[in-house]
Design a protein around this motif. Structure first.
Motif, PDB file in Angstrom:
ATOM      1  N   GLU A  51       0.735  -1.294   0.001  1.00  0.00           N
ATOM      2  CA  GLU A  51      -0.009  -0.074   0.014  1.00  0.00           C
ATOM      3  C   GLU A  51       0.762   1.118  -0.268  1.00  0.00           C
ATOM      4  O   GLU A  51       0.373   2.274  -0.539  1.00  0.00           O
ATOM      5  N   THR A  52       2.002   1.186   0.501  1.00  0.00           N
ATOM      6  CA  THR A  52       2.957   2.412   0.639  1.00  0.00           C
ATOM      7  C   THR A  52       3.808   2.524  -0.276  1.00  0.00           C
ATOM      8  O   THR A  52       4.958   3.508  -0.450  1.00  0.00           O
ATOM      9  N   GLY A  53       4.460   1.309  -0.771  1.00  0.00           N
ATOM     10  CA  GLY A  53       5.534   1.180  -1.860  1.00  0.00           C
ATOM     11  C   GLY A  53       6.873   1.120  -0.940  1.00  0.00           C
ATOM     12  O   GLY A  53       8.113   1.171  -1.507  1.00  0.00           O
ATOM     13  N   ILE A  54       6.862   0.818   0.338  1.00  0.00           N
ATOM     14  CA  ILE A  54       7.965   0.722   1.291  1.00  0.00           C
ATOM     15  C   ILE A  54       8.536  -0.645   1.308  1.00  0.00           C
ATOM     16  O   ILE A  54       7.639  -1.418   1.361  1.00  0.00           O
ATOM     17  N   ASP A  55       9.823  -1.098   1.150  1.00  0.00           N
ATOM     18  CA  ASP A  55      10.305  -2.337   1.510  1.00  0.00           C
ATOM     19  C   ASP A  55       9.699  -2.782   2.833  1.00  0.00           C
ATOM     20  O   ASP A  55       9.962  -1.978   3.959  1.00  0.00           O
ATOM     21  N   PRO A  56       9.112  -4.071   3.000  1.00  0.00           N
ATOM     22  CA  PRO A  56       8.861  -4.501   4.097  1.00  0.00           C
ATOM     23  C   PRO A  56       9.769  -4.601   5.406  1.00  0.00           C
ATOM     24  O   PRO A  56       9.185  -4.452   6.528  1.00  0.00           O
TER      25      PRO A  56
END
Length: 225
Positions: A51-56
């Motif tokens: 949802e954010t495009g940030i690496d988990p």
């Protein structure tokens, strides 16, 4: 953003551990069976990442208890993302996670077997809710119990109180009616406008619900993993 929910079955895939941070791995290691915890928290990380495009692996979580203020337990919050709200729940067989920007959120999943115990009504239901179950038996009774419990715990997760508040003090609608918080009888400050929705898991042996502290309309999107 809608209320985005992702569900999955508990997995023994060792790659899931690679997504968790040291604190999560330590918490998982304290459990007799760490697989549900690992599955659920990896699921939450992947959901937020999508949802954010940030690496988990770069996501940071903190916990705050609404009752005692400690950071050792309580509902999870995303560090540095005050506008996003998350919750996670898991049992022996299933895990669910949710993310939204509408307000504080709570989610709960219950196995029907977890509602199969004597005294369910006395520990869970307000007197006004007892008639909900009067004409039910067998799996229908267990499904109704599990749904009521999931609604109540989802609300208590959203408020941050958890089971510090007696579930019987949180009065919800009948299992065959649209999910709703009808009355808050607890001495703790009431949560204000609360939207509650049942979650279709696509299986008969579990029930789930989500609650969001908002007056805005809620659209729930369920993704099955």
């Amino acid at each position: 953003m809608a209320v985005v929910i992702r569900t999955t079955e508990v997995s023994d895939d060792p790659r899931l551990r690679d997504l968790l941070d040291a604190t999560e791995l330590e918490r998982a290691g304290r459990r007799p069976n760490p697989l549900p915890f690992v599955t659920a928290h990896a699921l939450l990380r992947r959901l937020v990442a999508d949802e954010t495009g940030i690496d988990p692996r770069r996501l940071e979580f903190e916990r705050r208890c609404a009752t005692c203020g400690t950071d050792r337990h309580g509902k999870p919050h995303l560090s540095g993302m005050r506008d996003l709200h998350v919750s996670v729940s898991y049992g022996e067989h299933m895990a669910v996670a949710v993310v939204t920007n509408l307000g504080e959120v709570g989610i709960d999943v219950e196995d029907l077997e977890s509602a199969d115990f004597d005294g369910f009504g006395s520990v869970t239901l307000d007197a006004s809710e007892t008639p909900y179950l009067a004409d039910l038996d067998g799996d229908d009774l267990l499904a109704a119990r599990a749904l009521l419990w999931a609604r109540k715990e989802a609300i208590l997760k959203a408020t941050g109180h958890g089971l510090v508040v007696d579930p019987s003090q949180v009065v919800v609608s009948a299992p065959d009616a649209p999910a709703a918080l009808l009355e808050w009888k607890a001495r703790e400050h009431p949560p204000g406008p609360t939207q509650v929705s049942d979650v279709d898991l696509g299986r008969d042996d579990h029930r789930a619900a989500v609650a969001v502290l908002t007056s805005r309309p809620v659209t729930v999107r369920v993704q099955r993993g």
